[in-house]
Enzyme design. Structure first.
Site, mmCIF file in Angstrom:
data_model
loop_
_atom_site.group_PDB
_atom_site.id
_atom_site.type_symbol
_atom_site.label_atom_id
_atom_site.label_comp_id
_atom_site.label_asym_id
_atom_site.label_seq_id
_atom_site.Cartn_x
_atom_site.Cartn_y
_atom_site.Cartn_z
ATOM 1 N N SER A 194 33.059 -11.069 -28.792
ATOM 2 C CA SER A 194 32.849 -10.155 -27.675
ATOM 3 C C SER A 194 32.041 -10.832 -26.576
ATOM 4 C CB SER A 194 32.072 -8.937 -28.187
ATOM 5 O OG SER A 194 31.578 -8.184 -27.122
ATOM 6 N N TYR A 223 24.252 -5.338 -32.871
ATOM 7 C CA TYR A 223 25.714 -5.536 -32.905
ATOM 8 C C TYR A 223 26.057 -6.921 -32.362
ATOM 9 C CZ TYR A 223 30.473 -5.505 -31.066
ATOM 10 O OH TYR A 223 31.763 -5.861 -30.742
ATOM 11 N N LYS A 281 27.867 -10.479 -34.030
ATOM 12 C CA LYS A 281 28.987 -11.265 -33.486
ATOM 13 C C LYS A 281 28.587 -12.728 -33.354
ATOM 14 C CE LYS A 281 32.071 -8.262 -33.298
ATOM 15 N NZ LYS A 281 33.313 -8.369 -34.046
#
Ligand SMILES: NC(=O)c1ccc[n+]([C@@H]2O[C@H](COP(=O)([O-])OP(=O)(O)OC[C@H]3O[C@@H](n4cnc5c(N)ncnc54)[C@H](O)[C@@H]3O)[C@@H](O)[C@H]2O)c1
Length: 361
Positions: A124, A148, A152
């Site tokens: 992302s 989050y 990643k």
């Protein structure tokens, strides 16, 4: 190729299954349906016109993974399976570390045990945090701002280490900007549970009358109209990039990390107006204060993906809004309320609602 699609029942995974099937690849979905509906499987069968194999499993179960890899021979894995809500990750970081990172380690171990050497991984633009320069290229400093994003980044690093340790193992790390839109059939699309975290599904729910108005956080950013600017990319363009990445891994003796965006920023207000034009619905909105942590603008330099994969976006903001609205209006309450469909049997072709014709938080 025989491709395992982890998280293939989710938003981007389901669209990628359509793109993979269209290229003749055999797909097997593995999903725990933590954030998706089993009804997507019937919709996928209707779109692709073929039966679909799905394993209901959690990547955190090594036993379930071992069983699946023992009974299937995969050429490659596309790995979407993750929890992805930034706010939730701040409230429940351990759950995110466990699901996203432990799940990925289990998957990589199972792949290694079975000799599967190719991985396409969903990363992302969140790994760039608040970028220093625009457009953002892959050399930009990596700087995550929430749990989050950290999952990643850690997963990217784990995959990078594995590529170094095992020269036969190849990975395509794809950094998505802001995926929006839906398949042109209107049969699959983004179906958030609860209050949508992302702008487009929120706009769709306002247009459908499920929410009274849109809150726009900040109109005093240093952008042309003062609202935040992001790089929205049609999910069908994004899906196609996964097919291109798999083909790259099959032909090139190399791994890659690339941005997937259009290279153009669109402001919140521009997206609202484009949606109004595409849907014929008015979107009432209210300007509110900036949210802490939001940045003024982020958009991609996608030239590396163009060079290495021969991939570029084809669908414009009009197509993004039109297809998102078609999905929303055909499924006003998402997948879950489509009870008639659960009783439906057999595979039917989708209605011919027209193809996308023209050319991200
Ligand atoms: N949608 C976005 O805006 C966006 C942007 C950048 C990156 N991504 C990444 O792309 C990927 C797909 O995103 P999405 O929007 O399709 O999300 P999604 O939630 O719709 O899909 C993820 C799927 O993975 C499944 N899953 C989650 N944990 C699992 C586990 N432990 N075992 C098995 N299945 C599991 C979920 O049930 C769901 O079907 C994610 O990794 C996400 O972080 C998404």
């Amino acid at each position: 190729m025989s491709v395992l699609v982890c998280g293939g029942a989710g938003y981007i995974g389901s669209h990628t299954c359509v793109a993979l099937a269209a290229q003749g690849h055999h797909i097997v979905i593995a999903d725990n349906f933590a954030n998706s509906s089993q009804r997507v499987l019937l919709r996928l069968q209707r779109i692709t016109g073929a039966p679909l194999e799905c394993k209901h499993l959690d990547l955190r179960s090594k036993t379930a993974l071992a069983r699946m890899f023992a009974t299937h021979q995969f050429d490659a894995v596309v790995h979407f399976a993750a929890l992805k809500a930034v706010g939730e990750s701040c409230a429940r970081p351990l759950e995110y570390f466990d699901n996203n990172i432990s799940g990925t380690i289990n998957l990589l171990q199972a792949m290694q045990g079975a000799g599967v050497q190719r991985l396409v991984f969903s990363s992302s633009a969140t790994v760039y945090g608040d970028p220093e320069r625009l457009p953002v290229n892959e050399q930009a400093r990596l700087d995550v701002t929430n749990p989050y994003g950290r999952t990643k980044l850690v997963m990217e690093q784990l995959i990078g280490d594995l590529c170094c340790a095992r020269p036969m193992f190849r990975a395509a790390v794809l950094r998505y900007f802001n995926p929006v839109g839906a398949h042109p059939s209107g049969l699959i699309g983004e179906d958030p549970t609860g209050i949508p975290n992302n702008l487009m599904p929120y706009i769709c729910q306002v247009a459908a009358g499920r929410r009274s108005q849109l809150s726009i956080f900040g109109d005093d950013y240093p952008t042309p109209d003062g609202t935040g600017v992001r790089d929205y990319i049609h999910v069908m363009d994004l899906a196609r990039a996964h097919v291109d990445a798999l083909e790259y891994l099959a032909r090139a003796n190399a791994s890659l990390t690339v941005n997937l965006g259009t290279g153009h920023g669109i402001s919140v207000l521009e997206l609202v107006h484009a949606f109004e034009a595409a849907s014929g619905r008015r979107i009432p909105y209210e300007i509110q204060a900036r949210r802490p942590g939001d940045v003024a603008q982020v958009y991609a330099d996608p030239s590396l993906a163009q060079r290495l994969l021969g991939w570029r976006t084809q669908l414009d903001v009009h197509a993004m809004c039109r297809d998102a609205w078609r999905w929303q209006s055909m499924n006003p309450t998402g997948y879950e309320r489509a009870k008639s469909e659960v009783r439906a049997r057999g595979v039917r072709k989708p209605p011919q609602t027209g193809q996308s014709s023209d050319a991200v938080q």
